[in-house]
Design an enzyme around this catalytic site. Structure first.
Site, PDB file in Angstrom:
ATOM      1  N   TYR A  16       0.830  -1.206   0.000  1.00 12.41           N
ATOM      2  CA  TYR A  16       0.000   0.000   0.000  1.00 12.41           C
ATOM      3  C   TYR A  16       0.863   1.253   0.000  1.00 12.41           C
ATOM      4  O   TYR A  16       1.829   1.347   0.743  1.00 12.41           O
ATOM      5  CB  TYR A  16      -0.919   0.019   1.227  1.00 12.41           C
ATOM      6  CG  TYR A  16      -1.815  -1.187   1.328  1.00 12.41           C
ATOM      7  CD1 TYR A  16      -2.569  -1.614   0.229  1.00 12.41           C
ATOM      8  CD2 TYR A  16      -1.910  -1.900   2.512  1.00 12.41           C
ATOM      9  CE1 TYR A  16      -3.385  -2.728   0.315  1.00 12.41           C
ATOM     10  CE2 TYR A  16      -2.739  -3.017   2.614  1.00 12.41           C
ATOM     11  CZ  TYR A  16      -3.461  -3.430   1.507  1.00 12.41           C
ATOM     12  OH  TYR A  16      -4.269  -4.528   1.595  1.00 12.41           O
ATOM     13  N   HIS A  80      18.785   5.872  22.772  1.00 12.63           N
ATOM     14  CA  HIS A  80      18.281   7.215  22.468  1.00 12.63           C
ATOM     15  C   HIS A  80      18.562   7.449  20.990  1.00 12.63           C
ATOM     16  O   HIS A  80      19.720   7.606  20.579  1.00 12.63           O
ATOM     17  CB  HIS A  80      18.983   8.269  23.330  1.00 12.63           C
ATOM     18  CG  HIS A  80      18.307   9.603  23.314  1.00 12.63           C
ATOM     19  ND1 HIS A  80      18.234  10.403  22.201  1.00 12.63           N
ATOM     20  CD2 HIS A  80      17.657  10.284  24.310  1.00 12.63           C
ATOM     21  CE1 HIS A  80      17.596  11.513  22.482  1.00 12.63           C
ATOM     22  NE2 HIS A  80      17.228  11.481  23.766  1.00 12.63           N
ATOM     23  N   THR A 105      17.444  20.821  22.373  1.00 11.33           N
ATOM     24  CA  THR A 105      16.889  19.608  22.950  1.00 11.33           C
ATOM     25  C   THR A 105      16.387  18.745  21.799  1.00 11.33           C
ATOM     26  O   THR A 105      16.232  19.225  20.666  1.00 11.33           O
ATOM     27  CB  THR A 105      15.751  19.929  23.944  1.00 11.33           C
ATOM     28  OG1 THR A 105      15.425  18.743  24.679  1.00 11.33           O
ATOM     29  CG2 THR A 105      14.517  20.434  23.218  1.00 11.33           C
ATOM     30  N   SER A 106      16.135  17.490  22.073  1.00 10.51           N
ATOM     31  CA  SER A 106      15.805  16.554  20.989  1.00 10.51           C
ATOM     32  C   SER A 106      14.671  17.060  20.114  1.00 10.51           C
ATOM     33  O   SER A 106      14.720  16.970  18.888  1.00 10.51           O
ATOM     34  CB  SER A 106      15.432  15.187  21.573  1.00 10.51           C
ATOM     35  OG  SER A 106      16.521  14.596  22.229  1.00 10.51           O
ATOM     36  N   HIS A 153     -32.782   6.043   0.284  1.00 12.64           N
ATOM     37  CA  HIS A 153     -33.066   4.933   1.206  1.00 12.64           C
ATOM     38  C   HIS A 153     -32.784   3.584   0.538  1.00 12.64           C
ATOM     39  O   HIS A 153     -33.385   2.570   0.890  1.00 12.64           O
ATOM     40  CB  HIS A 153     -34.521   4.976   1.693  1.00 12.64           C
ATOM     41  CG  HIS A 153     -34.940   6.308   2.208  1.00 12.64           C
ATOM     42  ND1 HIS A 153     -34.690   6.737   3.485  1.00 12.64           N
ATOM     43  CD2 HIS A 153     -35.573   7.346   1.580  1.00 12.64           C
ATOM     44  CE1 HIS A 153     -35.167   7.967   3.645  1.00 12.64           C
ATOM     45  NE2 HIS A 153     -35.697   8.365   2.503  1.00 12.64           N
ATOM     46  N   GLN A 233       7.773  21.405  25.265  1.00  6.97           N
ATOM     47  CA  GLN A 233       8.891  20.648  24.699  1.00  6.97           C
ATOM     48  C   GLN A 233       8.656  20.281  23.236  1.00  6.97           C
ATOM     49  O   GLN A 233       9.598  19.988  22.504  1.00  6.97           O
ATOM     50  CB  GLN A 233       9.143  19.377  25.514  1.00  6.97           C
ATOM     51  CG  GLN A 233      10.484  18.715  25.189  1.00  6.97           C
ATOM     52  CD  GLN A 233      10.826  17.610  26.161  1.00  6.97           C
ATOM     53  OE1 GLN A 233      10.461  16.462  25.945  1.00  6.97           O
ATOM     54  NE2 GLN A 233      11.514  17.960  27.232  1.00  6.97           N
ATOM     55  N   SER A 283     -12.208 -15.234  -7.906  1.00  9.10           N
ATOM     56  CA  SER A 283     -12.411 -16.088  -6.738  1.00  9.10           C
ATOM     57  C   SER A 283     -11.643 -17.380  -6.921  1.00  9.10           C
ATOM     58  O   SER A 283     -11.548 -17.901  -8.042  1.00  9.10           O
ATOM     59  CB  SER A 283     -13.901 -16.381  -6.547  1.00  9.10           C
ATOM     60  OG  SER A 283     -14.106 -17.426  -5.619  1.00  9.10           O
ATOM     61  N   ARG A 332       5.290   7.428  15.471  1.00  7.11           N
ATOM     62  CA  ARG A 332       6.088   6.734  14.461  1.00  7.11           C
ATOM     63  C   ARG A 332       5.216   5.900  13.536  1.00  7.11           C
ATOM     64  O   ARG A 332       5.631   5.544  12.434  1.00  7.11           O
ATOM     65  CB  ARG A 332       7.111   5.816  15.135  1.00  7.11           C
ATOM     66  CG  ARG A 332       8.128   6.513  16.030  1.00  7.11           C
ATOM     67  CD  ARG A 332       8.985   5.484  16.759  1.00  7.11           C
ATOM     68  NE  ARG A 332       9.794   6.076  17.814  1.00  7.11           N
ATOM     69  CZ  ARG A 332      11.030   6.543  17.646  1.00  7.11           C
ATOM     70  NH1 ARG A 332      11.592   6.476  16.456  1.00  7.11           N
ATOM     71  NH2 ARG A 332      11.692   7.060  18.663  1.00  7.11           N
TER      72      ARG A 332
END
Length: 472
Positions: A16, A80, A105-106, A153, A233, A283, A332
């Site tokens: 996909y 890390h 910082t990260s 309907h 953060q 099928s 992720r």
């Protein structure tokens, strides 16, 4: 740590989504964007004498040499991912390695890089969507005036046209396009504000040579990205929710088209069908089958896409105080898979629309069976115009229609026209020819053809504006 050559392979790895979208969300691309962010940071730091031009040049020289195998080996030791990449990058840069990530910082790196990925992914989605809209415009123009039975309907109602039905999906997709473009235009990165968003580390390094805000603006300009004014953060996680909500909204439109195609491919209606290859197998047990497998795939994947905004909602709502890490692992998954799902949906639906098979004989058969019932409404209006009591005529027409419906249910041809022509209670108001003309439902489609063609023109005009670079 598991190897990337682990026996399990996600369907998104090969089945996909396009290779283009997979590459965009690959580990290699992500780490290249991290390095691009570190280089942007170092360039601006060099302007303020925090680092030397030689150190920046060293980082630039190795910016595109991300060594995934080495970084993963380091991560297995230190647990890390970003610091593992810092060390792998530093090993390649004997002069500049020591200043990588200075003051950051990260999430100053990860979040800005993630938004760059999201922006590129949205651009690719919009390109796919524009191609799909062009395919819809072509089919709308072809079938704008071709009458078919409308259903409400899931019961025969009144005629519409094939093109008008197609225009309904296209109109929703235009709204989806507007929503996606709005989200893309509003994307912002975290910026460079340090561990809890106060910019304290950058203020210390700058030593009043510039404000942290000015410094941040300069680095973000290097990245070609705007920053949120206030962050903790991370950038506000509601941004992910907004992105996935827009993708999910588009998914609902694609789901509806595919679901209707599945209904219309049912042999009892048989008016539309997917393209079916000469050697395609329907099928394993029933060789005669022509299952709508692509439409079913669309509905299956769109159903999955619809659930992802809920995860993003939780990430936004449940991030306590200045930040918790419980969004990281699912991010992720949900970001790349949302875009890969949307990519697959758009590519598949474009093929379905482009190669849609419309069975005119089946359309005529359905109109012959149920179209006369739809003619009852215009007949009722003609009777009222001729002086009849509208309520009294409604009851007469209902009685006759129920007699005709019983014969249709028994498998007989629809006798409604003949029964109404013979109905003596109508004769004071309309002649047999007038009754027959009023019951010809094929012409009872109002201005549907004109509206459908106008929508197709709008799609063409949008495409022309985009190609000329004039779209706002």
């Amino acid at each position: 740590m598991n190897s990337l050559a682990d026996p399990y392979i996600s369907p998104f790895t090969w089945r996909y989504g396009s290779q283009e979208m997979r590459t965009l969300w690959s580990e290699q691309t992500k780490r290249q964007l991290w390095r691009r962010t570190w280089v942007a940071l170092a360039r601006v730091q060099s302007r303020y004498d925090m680092v030397t031009p030689e150190q920046v040049a060293d980082l630039e020289a190795h910016q595109t040499e991300a060594d995934l195998e080495r970084a993963l080996a380091l991560e297995a030791e230190i647990h890390h991912d970003l610091m593992a990449e810092v060390r792998a990058y530093a090993e390649q840069c004997p002069i500049g390695g020591g200043i990588i990530h200075l003051g950051a910082t990260s999430m100053d790196v990860k979040d800005n890089a993630a938004v760059l990925q999201i922006r590129q992914a949205l651009q690719l989605v919009l390109e796919r969507l524009d191609a799909l809209l062009a395919a819809f415009a072509t089919q709308i123009e072809r079938w704008a005036e071709h009458p078919c039975m409308g259903f409400t309907h899931l019961q025969p109602a009144e005629p519409t046209t094939v093109g008008y039905r197609l225009a309904g999906y296209a109109q929703d997709l235009l709204e989806d396009r507007t929503a996606l473009r709005s989200v893309a235009a509003g994307l912002r990165g975290k910026g460079f504000k340090g561990a809890v968003g106060t910019s304290a580390s950058y203020a210390l390094l700058l030593e009043q040579r510039a404000t942290p805000a000015a410094f941040e603006a300069a680095v973000m300009a290097e990245l070609g990205l705007e920053a949120w004014h206030i962050t903790n953060q991370t950038y506000p996680r509601r941004q992910d929710w907004a992105v996935l909500t827009a993708l999910s909204g588009m998914g609902s439109t694609l789901y509806r088209f595919a679901f209707d195609l599945r209904l219309l491919q049912n042999p009892t209606i048989g008016e539309w069908s997917e393209p079916f290859g000469k050697k395609q197998v329907g099928s394993s047990a029933m060789p005669f089958k022509r299952n709508p497998i692509n439409s079913e795939k669309v509905d299956s994947l769109a159903r999955y896409l619809a659930q992802l905004p809920r995860v993003a909602w939780d990430n936004a709502a449940l991030s306590a105080l200045e930040r918790t890490l419980d969004d990281s692992a699912n991010q992720r998954v949900i970001l790349p898979e949302a875009f890969l799902t949307a990519d697959e949906l758009l590519l598949t639906v474009e093929r379905l629309v482009r190669d849609l098979h419309v069975n005119e004989a089946a359309i005529d058969r359905t109109l012959a069976a149920y179209g006369p019932f739809a003619g009852i409404e215009p007949l009722l209006m003609r009777l009222a115009q001729a002086g009849a009591d509208r309520q009294a005529m409604h009851e007469v027409l209902r009685e006759v229609a129920m007699r005709a419906w019983a014969e249709v249910e028994a498998g007989a041809p629809n006798p409604l026209v003949a029964l109404l022509i013979e109905e003596p209670r109508l004769h004071p108001y309309l002649s047999p020819d007038q009754i027959r003309a009023a019951l010809d439902a094929r012409a009872y489609v109002g201005d549907a053809p004109e509206r459908a063609l106008a929508l197709a023109r709008g799609i063409r005009q949008t495409a022309a504006t985009r190609e000329q670079g004039q779209e706002p």
